[in-house]
Design a protein around this motif. Structure first.
Motif, PDB file in Angstrom:
ATOM      1  N   ALA A  99       0.942  -1.103  -0.175  1.00  0.00           N
ATOM      2  CA  ALA A  99       0.023   0.074  -0.171  1.00  0.00           C
ATOM      3  C   ALA A  99       0.987   1.150   0.059  1.00  0.00           C
ATOM      4  CB  ALA A  99      -0.794  -0.220   1.313  1.00  0.00           C
ATOM      5  N   ILE A 100       0.712   2.048  -0.854  1.00  0.00           N
ATOM      6  CA  ILE A 100       1.523   3.496  -0.890  1.00  0.00           C
ATOM      7  C   ILE A 100       0.863   4.467  -0.244  1.00  0.00           C
ATOM      8  CG2 ILE A 100       2.315   5.112  -2.866  1.00  0.00           C
ATOM      9  CD1 ILE A 100       3.418   2.071  -3.023  1.00  0.00           C
ATOM     10  N   ILE A 101       1.934   5.156   0.532  1.00  0.00           N
ATOM     11  CA  ILE A 101       1.485   5.994   1.382  1.00  0.00           C
ATOM     12  C   ILE A 101       2.072   7.435   0.833  1.00  0.00           C
ATOM     13  CG2 ILE A 101       1.640   7.203   3.808  1.00  0.00           C
ATOM     14  CD1 ILE A 101       2.159   4.144   4.801  1.00  0.00           C
ATOM     15  N   LYS A 102       0.977   8.458   0.460  1.00  0.00           N
ATOM     16  CA  LYS A 102       1.261   9.637  -0.297  1.00  0.00           C
ATOM     17  C   LYS A 102       1.145  10.891   0.853  1.00  0.00           C
ATOM     18  CE  LYS A 102       0.668   8.094  -5.009  1.00  0.00           C
ATOM     19  NZ  LYS A 102       0.210   8.594  -6.441  1.00  0.00           N
ATOM     20  N   ASP A 103       2.073  11.686   0.628  1.00  0.00           N
ATOM     21  CA  ASP A 103       1.895  13.041   1.260  1.00  0.00           C
ATOM     22  C   ASP A 103       0.579  13.715   0.877  1.00  0.00           C
ATOM     23  OD1 ASP A 103       2.338  15.208   2.854  1.00  0.00           O
ATOM     24  OD2 ASP A 103       3.584  16.231   1.156  1.00  0.00           O
ATOM     25  N   LYS A 104      -0.113  14.099   2.046  1.00  0.00           N
ATOM     26  CA  LYS A 104      -1.603  14.745   1.397  1.00  0.00           C
ATOM     27  C   LYS A 104      -1.481  16.066   0.561  1.00  0.00           C
ATOM     28  CE  LYS A 104      -5.848  16.547   4.016  1.00  0.00           C
ATOM     29  NZ  LYS A 104      -6.358  16.834   4.985  1.00  0.00           N
ATOM     30  N   THR A 105      -0.258  16.759   0.707  1.00  0.00           N
ATOM     31  CA  THR A 105      -0.022  17.806  -0.138  1.00  0.00           C
ATOM     32  C   THR A 105       0.287  17.519  -1.486  1.00  0.00           C
ATOM     33  OG1 THR A 105       2.261  18.242   0.552  1.00  0.00           O
ATOM     34  CG2 THR A 105       0.435  19.456   2.014  1.00  0.00           C
ATOM     35  N   GLY A 106       0.954  16.583  -1.578  1.00  0.00           N
ATOM     36  CA  GLY A 106       1.442  16.211  -3.004  1.00  0.00           C
ATOM     37  C   GLY A 106       2.760  16.700  -3.166  1.00  0.00           C
ATOM     38  N   ILE A 111       5.648   8.949   0.421  1.00  0.00           N
ATOM     39  CA  ILE A 111       6.519   8.914   1.435  1.00  0.00           C
ATOM     40  C   ILE A 111       6.892   7.716   2.548  1.00  0.00           C
ATOM     41  CG2 ILE A 111       6.136  11.599   1.870  1.00  0.00           C
ATOM     42  CD1 ILE A 111       4.119  10.800   4.048  1.00  0.00           C
ATOM     43  N   GLY A 112       5.964   6.820   1.804  1.00  0.00           N
ATOM     44  CA  GLY A 112       6.043   5.303   2.873  1.00  0.00           C
ATOM     45  C   GLY A 112       5.370   4.288   2.060  1.00  0.00           C
ATOM     46  N   VAL A 113       5.387   3.222   2.760  1.00  0.00           N
ATOM     47  CA  VAL A 113       4.673   2.126   2.274  1.00  0.00           C
ATOM     48  C   VAL A 113       4.032   1.302   3.510  1.00  0.00           C
ATOM     49  CG1 VAL A 113       5.784   1.528   0.117  1.00  0.00           C
ATOM     50  CG2 VAL A 113       6.537   0.554   2.313  1.00  0.00           C
ATOM     51  N   ALA A 114       3.186   0.444   3.409  1.00  0.00           N
ATOM     52  CA  ALA A 114       2.533  -0.332   4.416  1.00  0.00           C
ATOM     53  C   ALA A 114       1.954  -1.552   3.503  1.00  0.00           C
ATOM     54  CB  ALA A 114       1.405   0.501   5.127  1.00  0.00           C
ATOM     55  N   SER A 115       2.178  -2.611   4.669  1.00  0.00           N
ATOM     56  CA  SER A 115       1.328  -3.871   4.210  1.00  0.00           C
ATOM     57  C   SER A 115      -0.032  -3.804   4.237  1.00  0.00           C
ATOM     58  CB  SER A 115       1.743  -4.998   5.241  1.00  0.00           C
ATOM     59  OG  SER A 115       1.332  -6.189   4.928  1.00  0.00           O
ATOM     60  N   THR A 116      -0.517  -4.902   3.315  1.00  0.00           N
ATOM     61  CA  THR A 116      -1.976  -4.726   3.136  1.00  0.00           C
ATOM     62  C   THR A 116      -2.512  -5.968   3.973  1.00  0.00           C
ATOM     63  OG1 THR A 116      -1.742  -6.039   1.312  1.00  0.00           O
ATOM     64  CG2 THR A 116      -1.924  -3.830   0.750  1.00  0.00           C
ATOM     65  N   ARG A 145       3.503   1.123   9.267  1.00  0.00           N
ATOM     66  CA  ARG A 145       3.666   2.179   8.168  1.00  0.00           C
ATOM     67  C   ARG A 145       5.189   2.601   8.296  1.00  0.00           C
ATOM     68  NH1 ARG A 145      -1.232   5.248   7.344  1.00  0.00           N
ATOM     69  NH2 ARG A 145      -0.069   7.152   7.306  1.00  0.00           N
ATOM     70  N   PHE A 146       5.846   2.293   7.106  1.00  0.00           N
ATOM     71  CA  PHE A 146       7.193   2.412   6.904  1.00  0.00           C
ATOM     72  C   PHE A 146       7.166   4.017   6.087  1.00  0.00           C
ATOM     73  CE2 PHE A 146       6.984  -1.873   7.369  1.00  0.00           C
ATOM     74  CZ  PHE A 146       7.882  -2.140   8.222  1.00  0.00           C
TER      75      PHE A 146
END
Length: 163
Positions: A99-106, A111-116, A145-146
């Motif tokens: 799971a891709i973790i993106k910065d809210k502002t873009g 900015i990171g990854v997490a397992s699903t 969350r990494f």
């Protein structure tokens, strides 16, 4: 002698039943061992990706948003071959994409990854790892969350990468 026919067959059958019961009892500890190994691999891969994202953000004076994890394999911002990550790892708990973790502002992009995975973790102490104090008390692997830098938590948009 006539009454002893079938005794060997019956003894062999009992041995097979006893071995089946013993193997069945060994199955649960083996499953726990395998889950613990996948947990170690999850921590290794997640930290590798987090460190690669940090390397991406520190390598240029002007921060360029990271829009794809593949860019960590060869930095497209530079003519020289620069690798932030050796290979693209899959989530070891599910065998699928992170799971891709993106910065809210873009502004920073990924900015990171997490397992699903929604499984319950075995590990609850992270003293041997630097910067993973936030993992303590998490109820499922998807909560691990990494993230490079500070994790703003609920303000992030988590998008599952396409397969």
């Amino acid at each position: 002698m006539l009454n002893q026919k079938g005794f060997t067959f019956l003894a062999a059958l009992m041995i097979v039943v006893i071995m089946g019961i013993m193997l069945g009892l060994m199955g649960q500890p083996w499953k726990t061992i395998m889950k613990r190994e996948r947990e170690k691999e999850l921590l290794f891969r997640g930290l590798q990706i987090r460190n690669a994202i940090g390397s991406w953000n520190m390598s240029k004076a002007k921060v360029t948003p990271l829009n794809d994890l593949k860019d960590l394999l060869q930095d497209p911002r530079d003519l020289q071959k620069k690798r932030h990550l050796r290979q693209l790892y899959k989530d070891p708990m599910t065998g699928k994409e992170w799971a891709i973790i993106k910065d809210k502002t873009g502004a920073k992009g990924i900015i990171g990854v997490a397992s699903t995975s929604e499984d319950v973790p075995l590990k609850n102490s992270f003293a041997e790892y630097s910067g993973l104090d936030g993992f303590i008390g998490k109820k499922k692997y998807s909560d691990w969350r990494f993230v490079y830098g500070t994790d703003p938590g609920a303000e992030l948009t988590t998008v599952t990468a396409p397969q």
